[in-house]
Scaffold this motif. Structure first.
Motif, PDB file in Angstrom:
ATOM      1  N   ASN A   2       0.848  -1.192   0.000  1.00  0.00           N
ATOM      2  CA  ASN A   2       0.000   0.000   0.000  1.00  0.00           C
ATOM      3  C   ASN A   2       0.875   1.231   0.000  1.00  0.00           C
ATOM      4  OD1 ASN A   2      -2.492  -1.357   0.187  1.00  0.00           O
ATOM      5  ND2 ASN A   2      -2.135  -1.703   2.365  1.00  0.00           N
ATOM      6  N   GLY A   3       0.352   2.371  -0.496  1.00  0.00           N
ATOM      7  CA  GLY A   3       1.088   3.624  -0.435  1.00  0.00           C
ATOM      8  C   GLY A   3       1.888   3.896  -1.682  1.00  0.00           C
ATOM      9  N   SER A   4       2.895   4.760  -1.551  1.00  0.00           N
ATOM     10  CA  SER A   4       3.734   5.171  -2.664  1.00  0.00           C
ATOM     11  C   SER A   4       5.018   4.374  -2.679  1.00  0.00           C
ATOM     12  CB  SER A   4       4.093   6.656  -2.538  1.00  0.00           C
ATOM     13  OG  SER A   4       2.949   7.442  -2.710  1.00  0.00           O
ATOM     14  N   LEU A   5       5.618   4.292  -3.848  1.00  0.00           N
ATOM     15  CA  LEU A   5       6.879   3.597  -4.030  1.00  0.00           C
ATOM     16  C   LEU A   5       7.713   4.409  -5.003  1.00  0.00           C
ATOM     17  CD1 LEU A   5       8.666   1.036  -3.787  1.00  0.00           C
ATOM     18  CD2 LEU A   5       7.414   0.147  -5.736  1.00  0.00           C
ATOM     19  N   SER A  32       6.900  10.614 -15.762  1.00  0.00           N
ATOM     20  CA  SER A  32       6.291  11.900 -16.059  1.00  0.00           C
ATOM     21  C   SER A  32       6.123  12.656 -14.748  1.00  0.00           C
ATOM     22  CB  SER A  32       4.912  11.658 -16.691  1.00  0.00           C
ATOM     23  OG  SER A  32       4.138  12.820 -16.697  1.00  0.00           O
ATOM     24  N   PRO A  33       6.136  13.988 -14.785  1.00  0.00           N
ATOM     25  CA  PRO A  33       5.867  14.717 -13.545  1.00  0.00           C
ATOM     26  C   PRO A  33       4.406  14.574 -13.121  1.00  0.00           C
ATOM     27  CG  PRO A  33       6.190  16.241 -15.363  1.00  0.00           C
ATOM     28  CD  PRO A  33       6.503  14.876 -15.878  1.00  0.00           C
ATOM     29  N   ASP A  34       3.550  14.099 -14.033  1.00  0.00           N
ATOM     30  CA  ASP A  34       2.145  13.855 -13.722  1.00  0.00           C
ATOM     31  C   ASP A  34       1.952  12.364 -13.486  1.00  0.00           C
ATOM     32  OD1 ASP A  34       1.287  16.552 -14.327  1.00  0.00           O
ATOM     33  OD2 ASP A  34       1.567  16.046 -16.444  1.00  0.00           O
ATOM     34  N   MET A  35       0.845  12.016 -12.865  1.00  0.00           N
ATOM     35  CA  MET A  35       0.458  10.603 -12.777  1.00  0.00           C
ATOM     36  C   MET A  35      -0.246  10.287 -14.096  1.00  0.00           C
ATOM     37  SD  MET A  35      -0.933  10.111  -8.952  1.00  0.00           S
ATOM     38  CE  MET A  35       0.148  10.007  -7.556  1.00  0.00           C
ATOM     39  N   ASN A 118      -2.712  11.554  -3.244  1.00  0.00           N
ATOM     40  CA  ASN A 118      -1.276  11.268  -3.134  1.00  0.00           C
ATOM     41  C   ASN A 118      -0.466  11.810  -4.297  1.00  0.00           C
ATOM     42  OD1 ASN A 118      -0.979   9.305  -0.707  1.00  0.00           O
ATOM     43  ND2 ASN A 118      -2.778   8.598  -1.822  1.00  0.00           N
ATOM     44  N   ARG A 119      -0.733  13.022  -4.732  1.00  0.00           N
ATOM     45  CA  ARG A 119       0.076  13.616  -5.800  1.00  0.00           C
ATOM     46  C   ARG A 119       1.518  13.707  -5.341  1.00  0.00           C
ATOM     47  NH1 ARG A 119      -2.827  12.662 -10.079  1.00  0.00           N
ATOM     48  NH2 ARG A 119      -4.867  13.609  -9.983  1.00  0.00           N
ATOM     49  N   ILE A 120       2.439  13.522  -6.263  1.00  0.00           N
ATOM     50  CA  ILE A 120       3.858  13.545  -5.901  1.00  0.00           C
ATOM     51  C   ILE A 120       4.456  14.929  -6.123  1.00  0.00           C
ATOM     52  CG2 ILE A 120       4.206  11.097  -6.373  1.00  0.00           C
ATOM     53  CD1 ILE A 120       5.504  11.947  -9.049  1.00  0.00           C
ATOM     54  N   PRO A 121       5.402  15.311  -5.269  1.00  0.00           N
ATOM     55  CA  PRO A 121       6.127  16.557  -5.550  1.00  0.00           C
ATOM     56  C   PRO A 121       7.056  16.291  -6.729  1.00  0.00           C
ATOM     57  CG  PRO A 121       7.056  15.465  -3.634  1.00  0.00           C
ATOM     58  CD  PRO A 121       5.853  14.668  -4.043  1.00  0.00           C
ATOM     59  N   VAL A 122       7.147  17.230  -7.645  1.00  0.00           N
ATOM     60  CA  VAL A 122       7.930  17.007  -8.857  1.00  0.00           C
ATOM     61  C   VAL A 122       9.429  17.182  -8.608  1.00  0.00           C
ATOM     62  CG1 VAL A 122       8.326  17.785 -11.221  1.00  0.00           C
ATOM     63  CG2 VAL A 122       5.994  17.638 -10.332  1.00  0.00           C
TER      64      VAL A 122
END
Length: 169
Positions: A2-5, A32-35, A118-122
């Motif tokens: 679960n979660g981010s990797l 990509s900087p986007d999901m 859960n957007r990621i910081p670029v």
């Protein structure tokens, strides 16, 4: 899991956007900087120079902000275009010659509940302990000791004495 990797490559597994209680959905990572999700294929235009491309039932639930790419195969097609954007699990291509093959690509940004939360910081600065170190030192000509997370091997402990039962008298 679960979660981010964060890693060099891989896939993600989420609850299916149309049936989250009963199905799962796998997708590969896209750098990509986007999901961003990428879908592509080849279609053949009908006698009117058009084609309708069908997409999975979950496509619009999972994605938003669509981008399109078309490439005519075999001959130039200066009038080839997206006649109708994604709507009701499909999009339409027009402006080509009858029977022409067209390579298409559509991208979308994930909009499922997990992605929204859960957007990621670029771009981020490395921490104080990571500065001057590398995630993959070997590709920069650095030593493995310069890798983030590298730990000096522990010194070998003295061997323990094997257990020997004592004899009873």
């Amino acid at each position: 899991m679960n979660g981010s990797l964060s890693k060099g490559g891989g896939s993600f597994l989420i609850d299916h956007p149309l049936d989250p209680a009963n199905k799962s959905l796998y997708h590969s990572f896209v750098e990509s900087p986007d999901m961003k999700n990428i879908y592509d294929g080849v279609t053949q235009l009908d006698n009117a120079g058009k084609a309708t491309v069908a997409l999975p039932a979950w496509f619009e639930s999972l994605n938003s902000d669509f981008r399109y790419q078309l490439t005519a195969i075999g001959a130039a097609a200066p009038n080839l275009h997206i006649a109708q954007e994604v709507h009701n699990k499909q999009f339409q291509i027009a402006g080509g010659k009858a029977g022409m093959k067209v390579s298409w690509q559509v991208t979308g940004i994930r909009q499922d509940a997990w992605a929204k939360a859960n957007r990621i910081p670029v771009e981020v600065n490395k921490s104080t302990t990571e500065r001057g170190r590398y995630h993959h030192p070997e590709v920069f000509g650095a030593t493995k000791e310069q890798g983030i997370g590298y730990h000096t091997p522990h010194t070998q402990q003295a061997p323990t004495r094997p257990f020997r039962p004592t004899k009873k008298s």
